[in-house]
Structures are given as structure tokens and as C-alpha cells.
Design an enzyme around this catalytic site. Structure first.
Site, PDB file in Angstrom:
ATOM      1  N   HIS A 161       0.828  -1.216   0.000  1.00 33.06           N
ATOM      2  CA  HIS A 161       0.000   0.000   0.000  1.00 33.06           C
ATOM      3  C   HIS A 161       0.862   1.265   0.000  1.00 33.06           C
ATOM      4  O   HIS A 161       0.415   2.314   0.457  1.00 33.06           O
ATOM      5  CB  HIS A 161      -0.954   0.021   1.205  1.00 33.06           C
ATOM      6  CG  HIS A 161      -1.686  -1.270   1.407  1.00 33.06           C
ATOM      7  ND1 HIS A 161      -2.900  -1.542   0.837  1.00 33.06           N
ATOM      8  CD2 HIS A 161      -1.340  -2.384   2.105  1.00 33.06           C
ATOM      9  CE1 HIS A 161      -3.288  -2.765   1.185  1.00 33.06           C
ATOM     10  NE2 HIS A 161      -2.350  -3.297   1.939  1.00 33.06           N
ATOM     11  N   SER A 282      14.716  21.966 -15.981  1.00 39.92           N
ATOM     12  CA  SER A 282      13.489  22.686 -16.310  1.00 39.92           C
ATOM     13  C   SER A 282      13.885  24.001 -16.950  1.00 39.92           C
ATOM     14  O   SER A 282      14.910  24.584 -16.613  1.00 39.92           O
ATOM     15  CB  SER A 282      12.695  22.938 -15.031  1.00 39.92           C
ATOM     16  OG  SER A 282      11.880  24.078 -15.184  1.00 39.92           O
ATOM     17  N   LYS A 288      15.624  22.261 -10.786  1.00 43.88           N
ATOM     18  CA  LYS A 288      15.029  20.977 -11.146  1.00 43.88           C
ATOM     19  C   LYS A 288      15.981  20.021 -11.857  1.00 43.88           C
ATOM     20  O   LYS A 288      16.767  20.417 -12.697  1.00 43.88           O
ATOM     21  CB  LYS A 288      13.807  21.197 -12.070  1.00 43.88           C
ATOM     22  CG  LYS A 288      12.603  21.764 -11.393  1.00 43.88           C
ATOM     23  CD  LYS A 288      12.026  20.900 -10.273  1.00 43.88           C
ATOM     24  CE  LYS A 288      11.306  19.680 -10.781  1.00 43.88           C
ATOM     25  NZ  LYS A 288      10.047  20.016 -11.447  1.00 43.88           N
ATOM     26  N   GLU A 295      10.232   8.533 -16.689  1.00 38.12           N
ATOM     27  CA  GLU A 295       8.897   9.100 -16.922  1.00 38.12           C
ATOM     28  C   GLU A 295       8.417   8.798 -18.337  1.00 38.12           C
ATOM     29  O   GLU A 295       7.263   8.441 -18.569  1.00 38.12           O
ATOM     30  CB  GLU A 295       8.909  10.615 -16.721  1.00 38.12           C
ATOM     31  CG  GLU A 295       9.005  11.038 -15.270  1.00 38.12           C
ATOM     32  CD  GLU A 295       9.114  12.550 -15.158  1.00 38.12           C
ATOM     33  OE1 GLU A 295       8.068  13.220 -15.141  1.00 38.12           O
ATOM     34  OE2 GLU A 295      10.240  13.076 -15.114  1.00 38.12           O
TER      35      GLU A 295
END
Ligand code: ARG
Length: 463
Positions: A161, A282, A288, A295
Site C-alpha cells: 500500500h 526545467s 530541477k 517518466e
């Protein structure tokens, strides 16, 4: 001698020219030219067989071989002129062959149809793509074994979980990924068995009246055997669907690995560092460092499962035998193969450079009371029924939560206040190291067991 309109091979039956848009709409050459080398391979085998049964003379066969060799070179060098007037890869190559060698070129299509030709080409194509996919998959498996070996003793929280559950070793976690890939490999190999059956000789749908030797062509093309039913051979694309299904599972697995890498690389988890070479920045936020490779792989899982759906829907309700619908099988298949090769490659390249942060992993396991089950098991060994032990440990965890301490940081007196059966030896099992070491049965997370699993895998892979 009859004349053939080389502008459009099937045009004698037609009084009118094809509508210009329809010509474009129905043409597949812009994408199926990817199977050109397979088409040539199939034609060479077919021609050799036609010569063997006396339909082509030795000279005609030699002309065809020479012509196809030249065409193969033209395609390789990017000199071949593809034309949508010739609709697809098969007719483009045949038309060029006839330009080059004349009459023998027109004899090549004896005893075959584009229907069995295209089914053969796709199978040859997939067979070769699967070899490349398997090679990249193997690279990733070996990379996982290497990292798992390095991290066999590294302790991290195991989750259920997405909540800290019990401590595991990072090597064990990576070996879970490895197991998934082993099944992926088997699925691809298994689907290859059914891909490797030869449709050539089914002709349009009913076979041919020539005394063709299908065993000969099958052997020349490295197929296991010729197919047993001509109608089935030209129509079903179940082998392509199986490939897309096996590919979808690979992508689903890669998306799971990706998701974990993305989570672990976040400041909130901070379990790993993904090297700069696999990340980008970024354009607006200077701080970033984004885990782009995982991804993107996670995102690409969507397109491959989409292709599986396309192929299933393409096949659904098609009457026997060949239907033009099947021309729509190529693009999803090509893209599935490309995506698999690229994603596996990116992962295999990246994996050896993933850097674990063992201290952060360790602390996260400690913060989550990951050894609570070990304490319950300890009480059971001292004679307490498991349900009672579960209750006692629950009380101890509550004290830990309230006082912001791990179970191993509670004093013996505190622990004994929950059960008199607890003694000094409890601290061996409350330590994360003790917890993982205790799980040394086959399939368990103990460092020694993980190392043995890695050795067994290396033996099976020969790596
Ligand atoms: N381009 C076609 C395909 O991809 C080849 C077979 C066409 N056969 C036909 N009779 N129109 O399926």
C-alpha cells in the site's frame, strides 16, 4: 505477348483509373517499405523453389537473384524510388525487378499472392525484431544482476500500500524486477514459436495449382514448418496480437520500474540518484533535475498497450480469409517493436548508473516500524498465540509513535511492560539487519539468499 500496365499491376480489369485520393488512401508503401528486406528474402526463397519444381529456368532464377540483389542494394543506399502508384512494398519491388530484368521478373509471382507474401513478410520481420528486443532485454537483466549484487546487503523499506511494511534488501527488490523480465523473455520466446510458421504457398486463400514445395521454402526461410491451412494462413494475425501482448507486459513492467525510480529519486524518498545523463532540467526552475527517462518509458507503456487494443479490434469479426483491414496491422506492430527496443535500451544503459543512498533507505525503514512483524514472530516463538502477539506489538508501536522512537529504541523495561515474555535477545530481531537475515528461505530477502539467487540466475543466463 500480352502487355502489362506497369503503372498499376492490377489495372487490366479496370476501365477507370483509381481515384487519386483512393490511391493514396489505400497505399501502404510509406510504412510497409520497412519490410523490404524480408520481402526480398521471401522472394528469393520462392524463386528458388519455383526453379526446383521446374517453373523457372536456371537462367530466370539467376536473373531474379541478380535483380533482387541490386534492389536490396538500392534500398540500403536509399536510392530506391518508392511509388504509391505501386501501392505497397511488394508491388514496388516486383515492378522494379521487371524493369531491371524483364520477363523473368514477371514470372516471380507465379503460385503466390500478396496475401501469403505479406503474412510471410510480417512473420520474418517480427522474428528479427524479437531477436533485437531479446538482446536488449538480456542487457537489462544482466545490469539488474550487477546492481543487485552490489546492493545485496543494502537495507530499504519494503512496501505494501506504499506504506512501510517490512525491511527488505535493495538487491532483493531489484531481483523482483529481474524475475518479471525473465517471464517477459519466456513469453516472447513462446510467441516466436507460433510466429515461426510459414504461410507462403497459401497464395490468395485457397493454395495454388502448381506443385509447390512448401517444405523447401520453409527450410530456406528458417521457418519451423509450412502452415496447415491456407485460409487461416492469410487471414489470422493472432501471432501479431500475441507479440503486442507480450510487448505490453514488458512495457507494464518497465512502467512499474519507472514509477519506483521516479518516486525514489524525489526529495521525499531520496533513496537513489539518477545520473545527470538520464535527466533533464526545467526551462524555468533552475533547481530541477527531472527523471525524464523513467517518466517517458512509463508514458510509452500507454502507446504499446494501445497498439495491442488496435490489433485486437482489427482482427475482431473479420470473416475468412484475407481482408484489407489487415493492412492496418503494420504501424502498430512497427511502433511496438521500436518502442520496446528503445525503452529496454534506455533502461539497460541507465541501470548500472543508478546510485543507491543506503543511509536514507535504512532510516526510512527504521521510521516505519518495519520490524513490528518480527517482534510478533518473536513472541510466537516464546509461546504466545499470533493474534495476541499482534495486539501486544500494536501497543508497543503506539508507544514508539507517541515518543517518536523505533521499536529497537524502546528500553527493555518498556517492552517488558507489554509482555513479560520479552527478554534481552529481542534486540537482535528488532534490528533491521536481523529482520532481513532471518528470511533466508528460498525466495526470501536475506543478503545470502539474494546472493544465491543472483548466482543461480547468472548460471541460467550464462553471464
Ligand atoms: N498491402 C497489403 C497488406 O498489407 C498486402 C496484401 C494486399 N492484398 C490484396 N489482395 N489487396 O495487407
Amino acid at each position: 505477348m500480352t502487355t502489362v500496365n506497369t503503372e498499376k499491376l492490377s489495372s487490366a480489369r479496370f476501365a477507370e483509373a483509381t481515384d487519386a485520393f483512393v490511391e493514396e488512401f489505400t497505399a501502404s508503401v510509406n510504412f510497409d517499405q520497412r519490410m523490404a528486406q524480408q520481402d526480398i528474402q521471401g522472394s528469393l526463397a520462392h524463386a528458388a523453389m519455383l526453379n526446383h519444381i521446374g517453373i523457372l529456368t536456371a537462367q530466370e532464377l539467376a536473373d531474379i537473384q541478380r535483380g533482387l540483389a541490386q534492389i536490396s542494394g538500392e534500398i540500403e543506399r536509399g536510392e530506391f524510388v518508392w511509388s504509391i502508384k505501386q501501392e505497397d512494398v511488394h508491388m514496388n519491388i516486383e515492378a522494379r525487378l521487371t524493369d531491371l530484368i524483364g520477363i523473368a521478373g514477371k514470372k516471380l509471382h507465379t503460385g503466390r499472392s500478396r496475401n501469403d507474401q505479406v503474412a510471410t513478410d510480417i512473420r520474418l520481420y517480427l522474428r528479427s525484431e524479437i531477436t533485437t528486443i531479446l538482446a536488449q532485454l538480456r542487457r537489462l537483466q544482466v545490469a539488474l544482476l550487477d546492481v543487485a549484487e552490489r546492493e545485496a546487503e543494502t537495507i530499504m523499506p519494503g512496501f505494501t500500500h506504499l506504506q512501510v511494511a517490512q525491511p527488505v534488501t535493495f538487491g532483493h527488490h531489484l531481483m523482483a524486477w529481474f524475475e518479471m523480465l525473465c517471464r517477459d523473455e519466456q513469453r516472447l520466446q513462446d510467441c516466436c514459436k507460433r510466429i515461426n510458421i510459414m504461410p507462403l504457398g497459401a497464395a490468395a486463400l485457397a493454395g495454388t495449382s502448381y506443385p509447390i514445395d512448401r517444405f523447401m521454402t520453409a527450410e530456406l526461410l528458417g521457418f519451423e514448418r509450412p502452415s496447415y491451412n491456407s485460409l487461416d494462413s492469410v487471414s489470422d494475425r493472432d501471432f501479431a496480437i500475441e507479440f503486442a501482448a507480450a510487448g505490453s507486459l514488458i512495457m507494464v513492467h518497465l512502467s512499474r520500474f519507472s514509477e519506483e525510480l521516479v518516486l525514489w529519486a524525489s526529495a521525499q524518498f531520496d533513496f537513489i540518484d539518477i545520473p545527470d545523463a538520464f535527466c533533464t532540467g526545467s526551462s524555468i526552475m533552475p533547481q530541477k533535475k527531472n527523471p525524464d527517462v523513467p517518466e517517458l518509458v512509463r508514458g510509452k507503456a500507454g502507446r504499446v498497450t494501445g497498439h495491442l487494443m488496435s490489433l485486437l479490434m482489427l482482427m475482431k469479426s473479420q470473416p475468412l480469409a484475407y481482408n484489407k483491414d489487415n493492412q492496418e496491422d503494420k504501424e502498430p506492430l512497427f511502433d511496438t517493436a521500436d518502442t520496446l527496443i528503445n525503452c529496454l535500451r534506455a533502461f539497460a544503459d541507465m541501470m548500472p548508473h543508478i546510485k543507491a543512498k543506503p543511509e536514507n533507505m535504512y532510516n526510512a525503514a527504521k521510521r516505519g516500524f518495519a520490524t513490528a512483524t518480527d517482534l510478533a514472530d518473536y513472541l510466537v516463538r516464546k509461546g504466545m498465540p499470533f493474534r495476541d502477539a499482534h495486539e501486544v506489538v500494536g501497543q508497543a508501536v503506539r508507544l514508539g509513535v507517541d515518543s517518536k522512537r523505533d521499536l529497537s529504541e524502546l528500553s527493555l523495561a518498556e517492552l517488558q511492560s507489554f509482555s513479560a515474555q520479552i527478554s534481552e535477545d529481542v534486540f537482535d530481531i528488532l534490528k533491521l539487519e536481523g529482520s532481513v537475515a532471518a528470511r533466508s528461505h528460498i525466495g526470501g530477502t536475506a543478503p545470502e539468499t539474494v546472493k544465491a539467487a543472483i548466482q543461480r540466475a547468472r548460471g541460467e543466463l550464462g553471464k
